[in-house]
Design a protein around this motif. Sequence first.
Motif, PDB file in Angstrom:
ATOM      1  N   ASN A 274       3.170   5.353  -5.492  1.00 12.51           N
ATOM      2  CA  ASN A 274       3.511   5.471  -7.293  1.00 12.51           C
ATOM      3  C   ASN A 274       2.546   6.848  -7.592  1.00 12.51           C
ATOM      4  O   ASN A 274       2.129   7.929  -8.952  1.00 12.51           O
ATOM      5  N   GLU A 275       1.779   7.135  -6.794  1.00  9.96           N
ATOM      6  CA  GLU A 275      -0.054   7.941  -7.011  1.00  9.96           C
ATOM      7  C   GLU A 275       1.176   9.747  -6.789  1.00  9.96           C
ATOM      8  O   GLU A 275       0.628  10.437  -7.727  1.00  9.96           O
TER       9      GLU A 275
ATOM     10  N   LYS B  16       0.722  -1.131   0.389  1.00 11.37           N
ATOM     11  CA  LYS B  16      -0.163   0.109  -0.180  1.00 11.37           C
ATOM     12  C   LYS B  16       0.833   1.098  -0.192  1.00 11.37           C
ATOM     13  O   LYS B  16       0.851   2.010  -0.710  1.00 11.37           O
TER      14      LYS B  16
ATOM     15  N   ALA C  27       2.253   1.201  -3.666  1.00  4.23           N
ATOM     16  CA  ALA C  27       1.011   2.233  -4.451  1.00  4.23           C
ATOM     17  C   ALA C  27       0.817   3.845  -4.176  1.00  4.23           C
ATOM     18  O   ALA C  27       0.570   5.204  -5.149  1.00  4.23           O
TER      19      ALA C  27
ATOM     20  N   ASP D 290       0.306  -4.232  -8.942  1.00  2.00           N
ATOM     21  CA  ASP D 290       0.137  -3.181 -10.204  1.00  2.00           C
ATOM     22  C   ASP D 290       1.153  -1.852  -9.444  1.00  2.00           C
ATOM     23  O   ASP D 290       0.338  -0.729  -8.800  1.00  2.00           O
ATOM     24  N   VAL D 291       1.796  -2.088  -9.432  1.00  2.00           N
ATOM     25  CA  VAL D 291       3.172  -0.765  -8.605  1.00  2.00           C
ATOM     26  C   VAL D 291       4.492  -0.576 -10.073  1.00  2.00           C
ATOM     27  O   VAL D 291       4.727  -1.304 -10.590  1.00  2.00           O
TER      28      VAL D 291
END
Length: 197
Positions: free
Chosen positions: A100-101, A94, A97, A125-126
Amino acid sequence: MKKVYLYDFDGTITSRDTMIELARYRRGSVRLLLYLLRMSPLLVLMKLGRYSNTRMKERFLRHFFGGMPVYAFEELCCRFARKNIRLVRPSALKSIAQANEEGARVIIVSASAGNWVVPIMQQFDVEVEVVGTQLEVVDGLVTGRLASKNCHGQEKVERIKPLLPDRKELEIIAFGDSKGDKEMLDYADKGYYRYFD
């Protein structure tokens, strides 16, 4: 200011040491335990700083993977990754992620080899870069020796520096879980020890 997140892998992103788990996956728990018992005097000396971490690692790799054709080793690592996805801590994933965001750069800096770190992380999905210890391959066979310095302790910082030439313009946040991460945590602007435990 651009952010860069540095993550140790074993014990930080994962709940266990993946090199040991890869050996268990290949040879089984009994053979792993017997080997660790046989090597226990050297393991104690290593913990006391009287036996090289790198030499111990090479002995381990040579015993469990030495002589494997590199294609077979890569296939083993990919199978291991698929079957051991549960080793990744949800809280660490988390965090990656979220980084990444934010549009931050994320680098995993690991004493483990990219051979198995990359396929583990590719299942999520990172977006991450992986900097790890490189294994020697001679005539298409994994030797069990290291082709690079062990990416541990100060070597983590030495491997990071060329990737971040604009260091003064960056905010670096690092996560680690062992004394092998101390130098990396000190190098960062913010260092978090055992944050995901």
